[in-house]
Design an enzyme around this catalytic site. Structure first.
Site, PDB file in Angstrom:
ATOM      1  N   LYS A 174       0.797  -1.218   0.000  1.00 27.91           N
ATOM      2  CA  LYS A 174       0.000   0.000   0.000  1.00 27.91           C
ATOM      3  C   LYS A 174       0.832   1.272   0.000  1.00 27.91           C
ATOM      4  O   LYS A 174       0.302   2.348  -0.260  1.00 27.91           O
ATOM      5  CB  LYS A 174      -0.951  -0.007   1.191  1.00 27.91           C
ATOM      6  CG  LYS A 174      -1.973  -1.110   1.099  1.00 27.91           C
ATOM      7  CD  LYS A 174      -2.766  -0.992  -0.181  1.00 27.91           C
ATOM      8  CE  LYS A 174      -3.998  -1.848  -0.125  1.00 27.91           C
ATOM      9  NZ  LYS A 174      -5.031  -1.359  -1.017  1.00 27.91           N
TER      10      LYS A 174
HETATM   11  N1  PMP Z   1      -3.486  -7.862   1.579  1.00 25.01           N
HETATM   12  C1  PMP Z   1      -3.526  -6.946   2.560  1.00 25.01           C
HETATM   13  C2  PMP Z   1      -2.975  -7.299   3.907  1.00 25.01           C
HETATM   14  C3  PMP Z   1      -4.101  -5.686   2.324  1.00 25.01           C
HETATM   15  O1  PMP Z   1      -4.157  -4.771   3.320  1.00 25.01           O
HETATM   16  C4  PMP Z   1      -4.636  -5.413   1.037  1.00 25.01           C
HETATM   17  C5  PMP Z   1      -5.289  -4.090   0.764  1.00 25.01           C
HETATM   18  N2  PMP Z   1      -6.487  -3.885   1.443  1.00 25.01           N
HETATM   19  C6  PMP Z   1      -4.597  -6.395   0.043  1.00 25.01           C
HETATM   20  C7  PMP Z   1      -3.991  -7.608   0.346  1.00 25.01           C
HETATM   21  C8  PMP Z   1      -5.266  -6.230  -1.313  1.00 25.01           C
HETATM   22  O2  PMP Z   1      -4.748  -5.263  -2.148  1.00 25.01           O
HETATM   23  P1  PMP Z   1      -5.678  -4.399  -3.119  1.00 25.01           P
HETATM   24  O3  PMP Z   1      -6.334  -3.341  -2.274  1.00 25.01           O
HETATM   25  O4  PMP Z   1      -4.726  -3.816  -4.109  1.00 25.01           O
HETATM   26  O5  PMP Z   1      -6.707  -5.262  -3.757  1.00 25.01           O
END
Ligand code: PMP
Length: 326
Positions: free
Chosen positions: A53
């Site tokens: 992120k």
């Molecule tokens: N794994 C974790 C621990 C996350 O915090 C997130 C984001 N919410 C994701 C996977 C998924 O990523 P994305 O938001 O790009 O779909």
């Protein structure tokens, strides 16, 4: 805003924010042994804020600054499972913004403590469905309007998808020499799978893009049929859900794999102990799904998946304590 500091007499030394992205891609040497194709994992837990992120936090702030939508010294607000908040906290610290994070109570206390330690204001909401006024996303949107704060809005902000097209996706192409048989990832906002999926599909006609979805999420059914599945509960954080975010693009996804909490957490423990990869729960979900895809064969190259975040944000979680005991 440039993050380069011009120090006379020294070569250009990139600042912390320039260390976001360009993460290593490594093979699962032990867990992936004996499969028809290698399984390669992208180490997003090694970003400065400990998760994938960081990429979107920087991209959303850069975009807002470019558009003049974020006044100097202004306040950012985001609905976050924790990782986007951590990324935004780093960007806010270095660029002089104030940060407010709205988190559902399900999310680990470690994430709350870390955000508060970084100076963010943390607002906890009940685990309410998207239709409820108490849902974390609705609370963030309401506070943004009431106070005139800038809502980074990771679930809808198009720079979330674009940055994964331009960085994560291109890095994977470069690191594999353009040979990827399948890409596997879970979806929280959908930014990772939509952005990387788009870049890979544009370059590789035979690549398969596969959603890794926790059992209890409705997204796997939606990928397969266009209709959301039943809403259940599960403990893996950051992925799956009971509504489809605007940043999750069904047209780039070819298939879905359903993974239970038990399978995810057992795999996390193997990633620590057999591969030295110090990652959190959704990495287990992704790797379980990636191994299944690799085992089925019929692919043009390796399976690539994502390790979204670091283990350090789950220390207080019962599953982590259980994994640590023999
Ligand atoms: N794994 C974790 C621990 C996350 O915090 C997130 C984001 N919410 C994701 C996977 C998924 O990523 P994305 O938001 O790009 O779909």
């Amino acid at each position: 805003m440039s993050d380069l500091l011009d120090i006379p007499g020294l070569p250009d030394i990139p600042g912390l924010l320039a260390r976001i992205g360009n993460t290593p891609l490594v093979p699962l040497r032990n867990i992936g042994r004996g499969l028809p194709v290698p399984v390669l994992v992208k180490c997003e837990h090694l970003n400065p804020g400990g998760s994938i992120k960081d990429r979107i936090a920087l991209a959303m702030v850069d975009d807002a600054e470019r558009r003049g939508a974020l006044p100097a010294g202004g306040t950012l607000i985001e609905a976050t499972a924790g990782n986007t908040g951590m990324g935004l906290a780093l960007v806010a610290a270095l660029r002089g913004y104030t940060l407010v994070c709205v988190m559902p109570e399900k999310m680990s206390v470690d994430k709350r403590v870390a955000l508060a330690a970084l100076g963010a204001r943390v607002i906890i909401t009940p685990n309410a469905p998207p239709t409820s006024a108490d849902n974390f996303r609705n609370v963030a949107a309401r506070l943004a309007v009431e106070h005139g704060w800038f809502l980074t809005d990771q679930f809808r902000n198009p720079s979330n998808v674009t940055i994964h097209q331009e960085t994560t996706g291109r890095e994977i192409l470069a690191q594999t020499g353009g040979r990827v048989g399948a890409f596997v990832a879970g979806a929280g906002t959908g930014g990772t799978i939509s952005g990387v999926g788009r870049t890979l599909h544009d370059r590789l006609p035979n690549v398969r893009i596969v959603l890794a979805d926790p059992i209890g999420s409705g997204l796997a059914d939606w990928v397969e049929t266009g209709v959301l599945g039943a809403d259940g509960s599960y403990a893996v954080e950051g992925i799956g859900g009971s509504e489809v975010p605007a940043n999750l693009h069904r047209d780039v996804i070819d298939a879905a794999e359903r993974v239970s909490d038990e399978e995810s957490f057992a795999m996390v423990r193997r990633l620590w102990r057999e591969e030295g990869l110090l990652v959190g729960g959704s990495s287990g979900t992704n790797v379980v799904a990636a191994l299944r895809v690799a085992a089925r064969g019929g692919l043009d190259g390796p399976v690539v998946t994502i390790l979204p975040d670091s283990w350090d944000r789950y220390r207080a979680k019962p599953w982590m304590a259980a994994c640590a005991i023999d």
